[in-house]
Design an enzyme around this catalytic site. Structure first.
Site, PDB file in Angstrom:
ATOM      1  N   LYS A 231      37.429  36.017  25.585  1.00  0.00           N
ATOM      2  CA  LYS A 231      36.591  36.334  26.749  1.00  0.00           C
ATOM      3  C   LYS A 231      35.738  37.563  26.465  1.00  0.00           C
ATOM      4  O   LYS A 231      34.505  37.547  26.670  1.00  0.00           O
ATOM      5  CB  LYS A 231      37.464  36.574  27.975  1.00  0.00           C
ATOM      6  CG  LYS A 231      36.662  36.819  29.255  1.00  0.00           C
ATOM      7  CD  LYS A 231      37.497  37.422  30.351  1.00  0.00           C
ATOM      8  CE  LYS A 231      37.576  38.929  30.176  1.00  0.00           C
ATOM      9  NZ  LYS A 231      38.169  39.614  31.344  1.00  0.00           N
ATOM     10  N   ASP A 249      36.663  34.116  32.890  1.00  0.00           N
ATOM     11  CA  ASP A 249      37.472  35.094  33.616  1.00  0.00           C
ATOM     12  C   ASP A 249      38.146  34.409  34.793  1.00  0.00           C
ATOM     13  O   ASP A 249      38.106  33.178  34.925  1.00  0.00           O
ATOM     14  CB  ASP A 249      36.616  36.278  34.053  1.00  0.00           C
ATOM     15  CG  ASP A 249      35.623  35.904  35.148  1.00  0.00           C
ATOM     16  OD1 ASP A 249      35.441  34.696  35.423  1.00  0.00           O
ATOM     17  OD2 ASP A 249      35.024  36.826  35.745  1.00  0.00           O
TER      18      ASP A 249
END
Length: 364
Positions: A231, A249
């Protein structure tokens, strides 16, 4: 001698005496060519007082043309006592109607899913033309540090904390040589400040030792750095280097599952499933659109369904407030009159009416 059809047919009783039938031939079933050889019925053409031969009725019936009788009652469709044929047809149709089950909804085809997903992204692009990463940064080093600090807290809190951090430690070399206790004191507002201090100092040391103090622009190199996962790596690649990436997320995970883009729960599998629905060139802005929408309208606990611009495309419509007036009160950030996450947002955000976030310690 010709026998009239209304005359009685003689029949010999057991004692040999002749007796007369009480009913006429009109009430007797007509003789047909379908009579079996064993039948002893007397043809109408035989004499009244003669007994028919035992084994010749079938041959006699075949030699005389016999008019086809009307079909027997058992061979005709039985009519209902009330309502005639229409009632009979309705009665016969009832079982089929009662046993028929409603057709189940067809599952969405892969092609239909791609079309719906891309249409949602287009709609969100019109609603959020100013979508952007909501972490303040001026270079790749600041962005990677801010992204590591954003775990388990808000971008707003990170943006309010990093100005003091970067003012004291502007380069990887400075932060790598920092005293941990001093860094902890600065990062205290972010939560988990001890673990985050260890991560950003270790990250800075790795950049100095392995990459000459520069943030690498390759995924394989980024994920080897302390505290950096896929991420964080895609945030840096997409926003600091202009290389497409999907940022999975908590907001992104929640929304793509609500929209039935995927049933996966692991971030790397979500990334692969959603990435297959869009051209690679759209991945970075797709992430911004989805995250913006998740923070402003499609909240985790009570989404504002009644104020959602993509409600007709959402399979989860109705999970939140559907009344338009009540839904408006659930909107956050610029659509509800609140400031955004960044202290220094892009000019496009300000032009669209966005409000910068207040600095740390400011009232409101």
């Amino acid at each position: 001698m010709v026998v009239r059809r209304d005359s009685a047919v003689g029949e010999q009783g057991p004692s040999g005496a002749r007796r007369t039938a009480k009913k006429t031939n009109a009430s007797a079933p007509p003789a047909t060519a379908e009579s079996t050889p064993g039948d002893r019925a007397v043809p109408a053409e035989s004499g009244a007082g003669k007994q028919a031969p035992a084994r010749k009725p079938a041959r006699a019936a075949a030699s005389v043309p016999v008019k086809s009788p009307r079909p027997a009652a058992s061979s005709r469709p039985a009519a209902s006592p009330k309502g005639g044929k229409a009632a009979g047809a309705a009665a016969s149709a009832k079982p089929a109607k009662s046993t028929a089950s409603p057709k189940p909804a067809k599952p969405e085809s892969p092609t239909a899913l791609v079309r719906r997903a891309r249409r949602i992204n287009r709609e969100l692009a019109e609603v959020y033309p100013y979508a952007h990463p909501e972490l303040d940064f001026e270079n790749p080093f600041q962005l990677i540090v801010a992204t590591v600090l954003s775990a388990q807290t808000t971008d707003l809190r990170v943006n309010q904390t990093t100005p003091a951090l970067f003012a004291k430690y502007p380069t990887p070399e400075d932060l790598a040589a920092a005293v941990p206790e001093e860094v902890e004191e600065i990062l205290r507002p972010c939560g988990f400040f001890r673990a985050k201090t260890k991560s950003v100092i270790g990250l800075s040391k790795a950049l100095v030792e392995n990459y000459q103090g520069e943030v690498p622009g390759r995924l394989d190199d980024l994920v080897k750095l302390p505290g950096v996962g896929r991420k964080t790596a895609f945030v840096v690649l997409g926003n600091a280097f202009g290389r497409p990436g999907i940022t999975v997320d908590t907001h992104f995970q929640r929304l793509v599952r609500r929209w039935k883009w995927t049933e996966e729960t692991e971030p790397d599998k979500i990334e692969a499933a959603v990435g297959a629905l869009f051209p690679k060139s759209e991945w970075t802005m797709l992430s911004h659109h989805v995250i913006f929408h998740g923070r402003r309208i499609c909240h985790a606990r009570k989404p504002a369904c009644g104020a959602c611009p993509i409600a007709p495309l959402c399979p989860a419509y109705g999970e939140g407030e559907t009344d338009p007036e009540k839904a408006k009160k659930l909107l956050k950030y610029e659509k509800g009159g609140f400031p955004g996450q960044r202290l220094k947002p892009p000019q496009s955000y300000l032009d669209a009416g966005g409000i910068p976030a207040p600095p740390l310690g400011a009232a409101g």
